[in-house]
Design a protein around this motif. Structure first.
Motif, PDB file in Angstrom:
ATOM      1  N   PHE A  40       0.835  -1.192   0.000  1.00 25.68           N
ATOM      2  CA  PHE A  40       0.000   0.000   0.000  1.00 25.68           C
ATOM      3  C   PHE A  40       0.878   1.253   0.000  1.00 25.68           C
ATOM      4  O   PHE A  40       1.871   1.322   0.714  1.00 25.68           O
ATOM      5  CB  PHE A  40      -0.923   0.013   1.222  1.00 25.68           C
ATOM      6  CG  PHE A  40      -2.079  -0.937   1.095  1.00 25.68           C
ATOM      7  CD1 PHE A  40      -3.152  -0.642   0.257  1.00 25.68           C
ATOM      8  CD2 PHE A  40      -2.098  -2.132   1.804  1.00 25.68           C
ATOM      9  CE1 PHE A  40      -4.219  -1.518   0.127  1.00 25.68           C
ATOM     10  CE2 PHE A  40      -3.157  -3.019   1.677  1.00 25.68           C
ATOM     11  CZ  PHE A  40      -4.226  -2.713   0.832  1.00 25.68           C
ATOM     12  N   ASP A  43      -1.049   6.568   1.177  1.00 22.56           N
ATOM     13  CA  ASP A  43      -2.485   6.847   1.403  1.00 22.56           C
ATOM     14  C   ASP A  43      -3.245   5.653   1.984  1.00 22.56           C
ATOM     15  O   ASP A  43      -4.410   5.777   2.347  1.00 22.56           O
ATOM     16  CB  ASP A  43      -3.152   7.327   0.101  1.00 22.56           C
ATOM     17  CG  ASP A  43      -3.215   6.244  -0.986  1.00 22.56           C
ATOM     18  OD1 ASP A  43      -2.853   5.081  -0.715  1.00 22.56           O
ATOM     19  OD2 ASP A  43      -3.636   6.570  -2.112  1.00 22.56           O
ATOM     20  N   GLY A  44      -2.567   4.471   2.057  1.00 17.97           N
ATOM     21  CA  GLY A  44      -3.230   3.288   2.624  1.00 17.97           C
ATOM     22  C   GLY A  44      -4.290   2.683   1.723  1.00 17.97           C
ATOM     23  O   GLY A  44      -4.986   1.740   2.113  1.00 17.97           O
ATOM     24  N   LYS A  45      -4.458   3.218   0.506  1.00 14.50           N
ATOM     25  CA  LYS A  45      -5.486   2.710  -0.418  1.00 14.50           C
ATOM     26  C   LYS A  45      -4.884   2.220  -1.725  1.00 14.50           C
ATOM     27  O   LYS A  45      -5.209   1.143  -2.208  1.00 14.50           O
ATOM     28  CB  LYS A  45      -6.511   3.814  -0.741  1.00 14.50           C
ATOM     29  CG  LYS A  45      -7.438   4.175   0.404  1.00 14.50           C
ATOM     30  CD  LYS A  45      -8.678   4.924  -0.081  1.00 14.50           C
ATOM     31  CE  LYS A  45      -8.336   6.254  -0.726  1.00 14.50           C
ATOM     32  NZ  LYS A  45      -8.159   7.338   0.273  1.00 14.50           N
ATOM     33  N   THR A  46      -4.019   3.055  -2.310  1.00 12.42           N
ATOM     34  CA  THR A  46      -3.416   2.731  -3.609  1.00 12.42           C
ATOM     35  C   THR A  46      -2.417   1.591  -3.447  1.00 12.42           C
ATOM     36  O   THR A  46      -1.592   1.613  -2.541  1.00 12.42           O
ATOM     37  CB  THR A  46      -2.668   3.963  -4.175  1.00 12.42           C
ATOM     38  OG1 THR A  46      -3.512   5.097  -4.008  1.00 12.42           O
ATOM     39  CG2 THR A  46      -2.319   3.770  -5.635  1.00 12.42           C
ATOM     40  N   GLU A  67     -10.675  -4.530 -10.660  1.00  7.49           N
ATOM     41  CA  GLU A  67     -11.083  -4.299  -9.266  1.00  7.49           C
ATOM     42  C   GLU A  67     -10.156  -5.126  -8.412  1.00  7.49           C
ATOM     43  O   GLU A  67     -10.171  -6.364  -8.478  1.00  7.49           O
ATOM     44  CB  GLU A  67     -12.544  -4.693  -9.061  1.00  7.49           C
ATOM     45  CG  GLU A  67     -13.465  -3.508  -9.195  1.00  7.49           C
ATOM     46  CD  GLU A  67     -14.922  -3.863  -8.998  1.00  7.49           C
ATOM     47  OE1 GLU A  67     -15.218  -4.735  -8.151  1.00  7.49           O
ATOM     48  OE2 GLU A  67     -15.758  -3.266  -9.708  1.00  7.49           O
ATOM     49  N   SER A  69      -8.562  -6.459  -4.856  1.00 10.29           N
ATOM     50  CA  SER A  69      -8.801  -6.665  -3.428  1.00 10.29           C
ATOM     51  C   SER A  69      -7.539  -7.222  -2.799  1.00 10.29           C
ATOM     52  O   SER A  69      -6.910  -8.123  -3.354  1.00 10.29           O
ATOM     53  CB  SER A  69      -9.923  -7.695  -3.204  1.00 10.29           C
ATOM     54  OG  SER A  69     -11.040  -7.380  -3.996  1.00 10.29           O
ATOM     55  N   SER A  70      -7.170  -6.695  -1.626  1.00 12.95           N
ATOM     56  CA  SER A  70      -6.030  -7.245  -0.893  1.00 12.95           C
ATOM     57  C   SER A  70      -6.565  -8.147   0.214  1.00 12.95           C
ATOM     58  O   SER A  70      -7.334  -7.703   1.071  1.00 12.95           O
ATOM     59  CB  SER A  70      -5.179  -6.124  -0.291  1.00 12.95           C
ATOM     60  OG  SER A  70      -4.073  -6.692   0.393  1.00 12.95           O
TER      61      SER A  70
END
Length: 277
Positions: A40, A43-46, A67, A69-70
């Protein structure tokens, strides 16, 4: 380094399974805890890494969205088998056992090397220089198996003292032992070597060793989903042809693992010859 945007190829899009083509989306699972494969961003998202650079380029060629998913690594194969995800990508080793339940589209090699302090003049690229030294590692890992099954028999053949194995609860603990001089070297995947160099508190050297087995790494789809496998392989070949694959290898400093000719289930269809101790 931002990657170039690639033009969608209608012929590649036409190769995709109908359901994916209609939805315009591929569901991809990963475990974003393994830089430089994927992790990650701040930003903890990308999700960033060399594999995301590859999968984004492939999606562009295929003309679909991803889409991502981790999830936990252990859930990747079951997730693909249960059709919850169309594919997974996670610096995964292509093994004969795994090929029985999923299909691999091979992207790169997995190669192990030796990590030592940069100023340790005893250690060179001849495996014989490791004989009689101390290695740190985790019991039960392929790293320690390589020392037991390949390096020590080699030392024995050369009439040299064996390598002493010092076990640690984690790879991180073995690294700390190396930096503090309690062990002389550790073994490590070359894929993560540049990352390790950046984080190391002391200058280190990473030496590829021909004696270690090379493996293929790849993305996976369900065993029976050959239509998707062929489409992904064609997209990967297009990414090679456009020069983006080489850009990714350079950007992440992982040229040592490049695979010039991607393929499907290469562990069984294009077996690697391994060095003998």
């Amino acid at each position: 380094t931002p990657m170039p945007t690639l033009k969608a190829d209608p012929a590649l899009n036409a190769m995709l399974p109908e359901a994916i083509r209609k939805a315009g989306v591929i569901q991809l699972a990963t475990d974003a805890q393994y830089p430089p494969c994927e992790s990650f961003a701040e930003d903890g998202k990308t999700i960033v890494g060399w594999e995301p650079d590859i999968w984004n380029a492939m999606a562009q060629k295929l003309g679909v969205e991803l889409e991502v998913s981790s999830i936990a690594f252990a859930g990747l194969i079951p997730g693909v088998q249960s059709k919850r995800f169309d594919m997974a990508m996670e610096c995964m080793a292509d093994t004969v056992e795994r090929e029985k339940v999923v299909t691999f589209i091979n992207v790169a090699f997995i190669i192990a090397g030796v990590v030592a302090l940069e100023n340790d003049t005893r250690i060179g690229d001849d495996p014989g220089t490791l004989c009689g030294l101390k290695v740190g590692g985790q019991e039960g890992t392929t790293h320690i198996d390589n020392v037991k099954n390949l390096l020590n028999p080699y030392c024995e053949k050369q009439g040299k003292p064996l390598i002493e194995i010092v076990n640690f609860p984690s790879a991180a603990a073995a690294q700390v032992a190396l930096y503090s001089g309690r062990v002389d070297f550790i073994t490590y995947e070359l894929i993560g070597a540049s990352e390790l160099k950046r984080k190391a508190p002391k200058p280190i050297k990473v030496i590829p060793m021909d004696i270690f087995p090379r493996k293929y790494n790849g993305m996976i789809v369900d065993k029976d989903n050959m239509e998707l496998a062929e489409a992904l392989l064609a997209a990967l070949k297009a990414v090679h042809k456009e020069g983006v694959y080489d850009l990714v290898m350079k950007k992440w400093e992982i040229e040592a693992i490049r695979l010039d000719e991607p393929g499907i289930n290469l562990t069984t269809t294009r077996p690697l010859t391994q060095a003998k101790p």
